[in-house]
Design a protein around this motif. Sequence first.
Motif, PDB file in Angstrom:
ATOM      1  N   ASN A 170     -82.828  18.901   7.926  1.00 46.28           N
ATOM      2  CA  ASN A 170     -82.916  18.094   6.716  1.00 46.28           C
ATOM      3  C   ASN A 170     -81.883  16.968   6.690  1.00 46.28           C
ATOM      4  OD1 ASN A 170     -85.018  19.670   5.534  1.00 46.28           O
ATOM      5  ND2 ASN A 170     -83.495  21.234   5.022  1.00 46.28           N
ATOM      6  N   ALA A 171     -82.010  16.110   5.679  1.00 43.13           N
ATOM      7  CA  ALA A 171     -81.077  14.990   5.541  1.00 43.13           C
ATOM      8  C   ALA A 171     -79.636  15.467   5.467  1.00 43.13           C
ATOM      9  CB  ALA A 171     -81.429  14.164   4.305  1.00 43.13           C
ATOM     10  N   ASP A 206     -83.218  16.756   0.531  1.00 41.46           N
ATOM     11  CA  ASP A 206     -83.594  18.093   0.999  1.00 41.46           C
ATOM     12  C   ASP A 206     -84.601  18.748   0.061  1.00 41.46           C
ATOM     13  OD1 ASP A 206     -81.537  17.481   2.743  1.00 41.46           O
ATOM     14  OD2 ASP A 206     -80.595  19.459   2.609  1.00 41.46           O
ATOM     15  N   MET A 207     -84.427  18.519  -1.228  1.00 40.12           N
ATOM     16  CA  MET A 207     -85.300  19.130  -2.232  1.00 40.12           C
ATOM     17  C   MET A 207     -85.267  18.286  -3.498  1.00 40.12           C
ATOM     18  SD  MET A 207     -82.962  22.484  -3.202  1.00 40.12           S
ATOM     19  CE  MET A 207     -82.865  23.075  -1.511  1.00 40.12           C
ATOM     20  N   THR A 263     -78.855  16.142  -2.586  1.00 39.07           N
ATOM     21  CA  THR A 263     -78.464  16.318  -1.189  1.00 39.07           C
ATOM     22  C   THR A 263     -76.950  16.278  -1.054  1.00 39.07           C
ATOM     23  OG1 THR A 263     -80.552  15.345  -0.459  1.00 39.07           O
ATOM     24  CG2 THR A 263     -78.761  15.377   1.145  1.00 39.07           C
ATOM     25  N   ALA A 264     -76.288  15.489  -1.920  1.00 31.47           N
ATOM     26  CA  ALA A 264     -74.817  15.410  -1.894  1.00 31.47           C
ATOM     27  C   ALA A 264     -74.193  16.763  -2.214  1.00 31.47           C
ATOM     28  CB  ALA A 264     -74.329  14.357  -2.877  1.00 31.47           C
ATOM     29  N   ALA A 265     -74.758  17.498  -3.184  1.00 34.94           N
ATOM     30  CA  ALA A 265     -74.225  18.821  -3.528  1.00 34.94           C
ATOM     31  C   ALA A 265     -74.439  19.802  -2.373  1.00 34.94           C
ATOM     32  CB  ALA A 265     -74.892  19.343  -4.799  1.00 34.94           C
ATOM     33  N   VAL A 276     -94.492  15.381  -7.362  1.00 31.53           N
ATOM     34  CA  VAL A 276     -94.828  16.800  -7.438  1.00 31.53           C
ATOM     35  C   VAL A 276     -94.987  17.192  -8.893  1.00 31.53           C
ATOM     36  CG1 VAL A 276     -94.048  19.147  -6.943  1.00 31.53           C
ATOM     37  CG2 VAL A 276     -93.574  17.309  -5.310  1.00 31.53           C
ATOM     38  N   SER A 277     -96.097  17.871  -9.202  1.00 29.12           N
ATOM     39  CA  SER A 277     -96.339  18.316 -10.571  1.00 29.12           C
ATOM     40  C   SER A 277     -97.143  19.608 -10.534  1.00 29.12           C
ATOM     41  CB  SER A 277     -97.117  17.250 -11.354  1.00 29.12           C
ATOM     42  OG  SER A 277     -97.409  17.694 -12.665  1.00 29.12           O
TER      43      SER A 277
END
Length: 339
Positions: free
Chosen positions: A57-58, A91-92, A97-99, A216-217
Amino acid sequence: MKRYSRITGTGSYLPPRRLSNHDMVALLAARGIETSDEWIVERTGIRARHYADDGVNASDLALAACQQALQAAGRQVGDIDLIIVATSTPDMVFPSTAAILQHKLTEAALAQGQPGAAGGAAFDVQAVCSGFIYALTVADAMIRAGAAQRALVVGAEVFSRLLDFNDRTTCVLFGDGAGAVVLEAVEHDGQGPGVLASDIHADGRHSGILCVPGTVSGGQVLGDPLLKMDGQAVFKLAVGLLEDAARAALAKAGKQDADIDWLIPHQANIRIMQSTARKLKLPMDKVVVTVHEHGNTSAASIPLALDHAVRQGQVRPGQLLMLEGVGGGFTWGAVLLRF
């Protein structure tokens, strides 16, 4: 004396899987789509790009780039109190992604008996290919204001997962990678190293010319989750906007075109880079070019190019650098700094 933020270390990472244009030609031919190395090089200057493997992932790419940047700066993870990741391929959905990157950095540091970075601010910036310029501008402002002392500013992308491999005009352009810098507070009279000026903008009227129109829904993808681009429209906008942003940053810092030692543009297309250099009256030997080997890595492209130039000995302390980019949104901006 004034407070500035200066780059003290750079790092980058490219996933090992390299696809040359010949590899891409074979990949597309299997889908019944015709292209050629000559066609790609003539229009873009790209000869190869890197793709991340499944499950990478990133944040994984960012981790490697950050560790390299920290080593170059002579810092440990525990010295960092701010992490900003520029990405359009997180990533999600959340957390940022920073966390996730902060956690991975901390785990790696603790495993070596060093302090981690838990507790410092960490967040993402989404401005597509201008993302690193936006993130660097935000980090600089926070450091100048005293809200942070040392930051990791990262661009990380896995754009290969957004590509439509039935569209040869877009799928040949993009690659994956990450670049990072350590940004630290410093005080001087304005003649030392640091960010001198920045200029960032957006115009949502042009959001349709470069986008991924999906979301996304309810557990389903709505719309189209693959990249769409009007290449001609992007090209026409990009050259003029890059010149405007660069000149605005120069004016804020009281500098001229001729003062620039290195132009480090977003590595999207060699033609855009050549046109921008001409408008700024800079020869191409003052432009850092990595697009031929990296492709367009979106928010990662500028820090990747910067790290390459530093490690090749092109960029040296005391030189004046112009960093600039354009991206979907439509976003654009520039940062002028003394290295």
